[in-house]
Design a protein around this motif. Structure first.
Motif, short mmCIF file in Angstrom:
data_model
loop_
_atom_site.label_atom_id
_atom_site.label_comp_id
_atom_site.label_asym_id
_atom_site.label_seq_id
_atom_site.Cartn_x
_atom_site.Cartn_y
_atom_site.Cartn_z
N PHE A 9 0.89 -1.08 -0.04
CA PHE A 9 0.24 0.13 -0.02
C PHE A 9 1.00 1.32 0.20
CE2 PHE A 9 -1.93 3.34 2.47
CZ PHE A 9 -3.06 3.66 1.64
N LEU A 10 1.80 1.45 0.91
CA LEU A 10 2.72 2.38 0.93
C LEU A 10 3.47 2.53 -0.40
CD1 LEU A 10 4.15 2.22 4.68
CD2 LEU A 10 2.26 3.61 3.62
N MET A 11 4.17 1.54 -0.83
CA MET A 11 4.83 1.63 -2.21
C MET A 11 3.57 2.20 -3.34
SD MET A 11 7.39 1.24 -4.14
CE MET A 11 8.75 0.41 -2.90
N ALA A 12 2.44 1.58 -3.28
CA ALA A 12 1.67 2.24 -4.41
C ALA A 12 1.42 3.80 -3.98
CB ALA A 12 0.24 1.56 -4.25
N ARG A 13 1.47 4.08 -2.96
CA ARG A 13 1.16 5.58 -2.49
C ARG A 13 2.59 6.33 -3.14
NH1 ARG A 13 -2.40 8.89 -1.65
NH2 ARG A 13 -1.03 10.03 -0.11
N LEU A 15 4.49 5.41 -5.44
CA LEU A 15 4.47 5.41 -6.86
C LEU A 15 3.45 6.46 -7.45
CD1 LEU A 15 4.96 1.63 -7.48
CD2 LEU A 15 6.49 3.61 -7.94
N GLY A 16 2.39 6.64 -6.81
CA GLY A 16 1.58 8.14 -7.32
C GLY A 16 2.21 9.27 -7.20
N ARG A 17 1.28 10.29 -7.49
CA ARG A 17 1.87 11.50 -7.59
C ARG A 17 1.47 12.59 -6.52
NH1 ARG A 17 6.12 13.16 -11.17
NH2 ARG A 17 5.97 11.72 -13.08
N ARG A 18 0.75 12.17 -5.64
CA ARG A 18 0.16 12.99 -4.85
C ARG A 18 0.74 13.14 -3.38
NH1 ARG A 18 -6.59 12.27 -5.66
NH2 ARG A 18 -6.44 13.10 -7.79
N ARG A 48 -1.42 -6.77 -7.17
CA ARG A 48 -2.32 -5.94 -8.18
C ARG A 48 -1.81 -4.56 -7.86
NH1 ARG A 48 -5.82 -9.48 -8.07
NH2 ARG A 48 -7.27 -8.46 -6.54
N LEU A 49 -1.95 -4.08 -6.59
CA LEU A 49 -1.71 -2.76 -5.84
C LEU A 49 -0.46 -2.19 -6.35
CD1 LEU A 49 -3.61 -0.88 -3.87
CD2 LEU A 49 -2.08 -1.87 -2.01
N VAL A 50 0.52 -2.83 -6.29
CA VAL A 50 1.83 -2.65 -6.68
C VAL A 50 2.08 -2.30 -8.17
CG1 VAL A 50 4.15 -2.97 -6.42
CG2 VAL A 50 2.71 -2.99 -4.47
N SER A 51 1.82 -3.55 -8.97
CA SER A 51 1.95 -4.01 -10.23
C SER A 51 1.34 -2.92 -10.95
CB SER A 51 1.81 -5.49 -10.50
OG SER A 51 0.36 -5.94 -10.63
N SER A 52 0.02 -2.56 -10.79
CA SER A 52 -0.61 -1.87 -11.39
C SER A 52 -0.01 -0.24 -11.69
CB SER A 52 -1.97 -1.62 -10.98
OG SER A 52 -1.88 -0.81 -9.70
N ARG A 53 0.90 -0.12 -10.82
CA ARG A 53 1.77 1.47 -10.91
C ARG A 53 3.06 1.23 -11.33
NH1 ARG A 53 -0.78 5.83 -7.52
NH2 ARG A 53 -2.57 5.23 -7.05
N ARG A 67 10.72 -4.87 -13.01
CA ARG A 67 9.84 -3.55 -12.91
C ARG A 67 9.86 -2.45 -11.73
NH1 ARG A 67 4.14 -5.55 -14.11
NH2 ARG A 67 3.80 -3.35 -14.39
N LEU A 68 9.99 -3.25 -10.64
CA LEU A 68 9.95 -2.25 -9.41
C LEU A 68 11.20 -1.55 -9.38
CD1 LEU A 68 8.70 -1.67 -6.81
CD2 LEU A 68 9.68 -3.39 -5.64
N ARG A 69 12.22 -2.22 -9.54
CA ARG A 69 13.44 -1.56 -9.62
C ARG A 69 13.56 -0.48 -10.44
NH1 ARG A 69 16.46 -5.71 -9.71
NH2 ARG A 69 16.33 -5.68 -12.35
N GLU A 70 13.20 -0.59 -11.62
CA GLU A 70 13.25 0.47 -12.73
C GLU A 70 12.40 1.64 -12.48
OE1 GLU A 70 12.57 -1.38 -16.50
OE2 GLU A 70 14.19 -2.91 -16.32
N THR A 71 11.26 1.44 -12.00
CA THR A 71 10.18 2.36 -11.72
C THR A 71 10.50 3.23 -10.39
OG1 THR A 71 8.54 0.82 -12.56
CG2 THR A 71 7.47 2.63 -11.41
N VAL A 72 11.20 2.63 -9.70
CA VAL A 72 11.53 3.29 -8.34
C VAL A 72 12.74 4.25 -8.53
CG1 VAL A 72 12.65 3.21 -5.85
CG2 VAL A 72 10.79 1.56 -6.56
N VAL A 73 13.76 3.96 -9.57
CA VAL A 73 14.98 4.55 -10.02
C VAL A 73 14.29 5.60 -10.75
CG1 VAL A 73 17.02 4.45 -11.56
CG2 VAL A 73 16.54 2.80 -9.60
N ASP A 74 13.44 5.41 -11.70
CA ASP A 74 13.13 6.56 -12.65
C ASP A 74 12.21 7.49 -11.79
OD1 ASP A 74 13.99 5.14 -14.72
OD2 ASP A 74 12.02 4.22 -15.41
N ALA A 75 11.63 7.12 -10.68
CA ALA A 75 10.94 8.08 -9.83
C ALA A 75 11.94 8.89 -9.15
CB ALA A 75 9.99 7.42 -8.81
N PHE A 76 12.85 8.50 -8.60
CA PHE A 76 13.79 9.28 -7.97
C PHE A 76 14.44 10.36 -8.86
CE2 PHE A 76 13.42 6.46 -4.01
CZ PHE A 76 13.85 7.34 -3.07
N ILE A 77 14.84 9.85 -9.85
CA ILE A 77 15.51 10.57 -10.72
C ILE A 77 14.76 11.76 -11.39
CG2 ILE A 77 16.83 10.60 -13.20
CD1 ILE A 77 17.81 7.81 -12.41
#
Length: 140
Positions: A9-13, A15-18, A48-53, A67-77
């Motif tokens: 749940f916290l990861m999904a939050r 990965l969101g923009r809010r 599903r909560l995580v993978s959808s983001r 996918r998680l590693r790439e998405t998190v790295v992209d978010a930080f950058i």
């Protein structure tokens, strides 16, 4: 609510923009979610909560850990989240190296890693200074 679901749940939050605390949310949940995905122990709802983001990644787009590693790295950058939090995202050395390697694949990522290195180079903990040294070798 179990720990895996809370982390998802916290990861999904994060990965969101809010959320205004994205870096903190990543720091709290990354290792737990990564290991849960790796061991296939997330409930279907939590996965599903995580993978959808997550982004779809490159060659290994079917692998949620990649996918998680790439998405998190992209978010930080992309969002220019706190470099020190990125450097301390996980206590697991192998996971930290994989995050650094992922970030080092692009010019923007290497520029971001230079900031991460500066944040970690004077850390009290040997492991974080070692990460700063590893980053120095990746951004040359």
């Amino acid at each position: 609510m179990d720990e895996d679901f809370l982390a998802a749940f916290l990861m999904a939050r994060a990965l969101g923009r809010r959320s205004r605390s994205q870096a903190w949310l990543f720091g709290f949940s990354y290792t737990k979610v990564y290991r849960s995905l790796e061991m296939s122990r997330l409930s279907a709802e939590a996965e599903r909560l995580v993978s959808s983001r997550l982004g779809w990644g490159g060659w290994f787009g079917w692998d949620n850990c990649s996918r998680l590693r790439e998405t998190v790295v992209d978010a930080f950058i992309d969002r220019h989240l706190d470099p020190e939090t990125f450097g301390r995202l996980t206590d697991d050395g192998a996971l930290a190296i994989s995050l650094i390697d992922e970030a080092a694949r692009s010019g923007r990522g290497r520029r971001y890693l230079a900031e991460v290195r500066l944040a970690l180079k004077d850390a009290e903990e040997d492991s974080f200074r070692a990460r700063a040294d590893y980053i120095a070798g990746k951004i040359k």
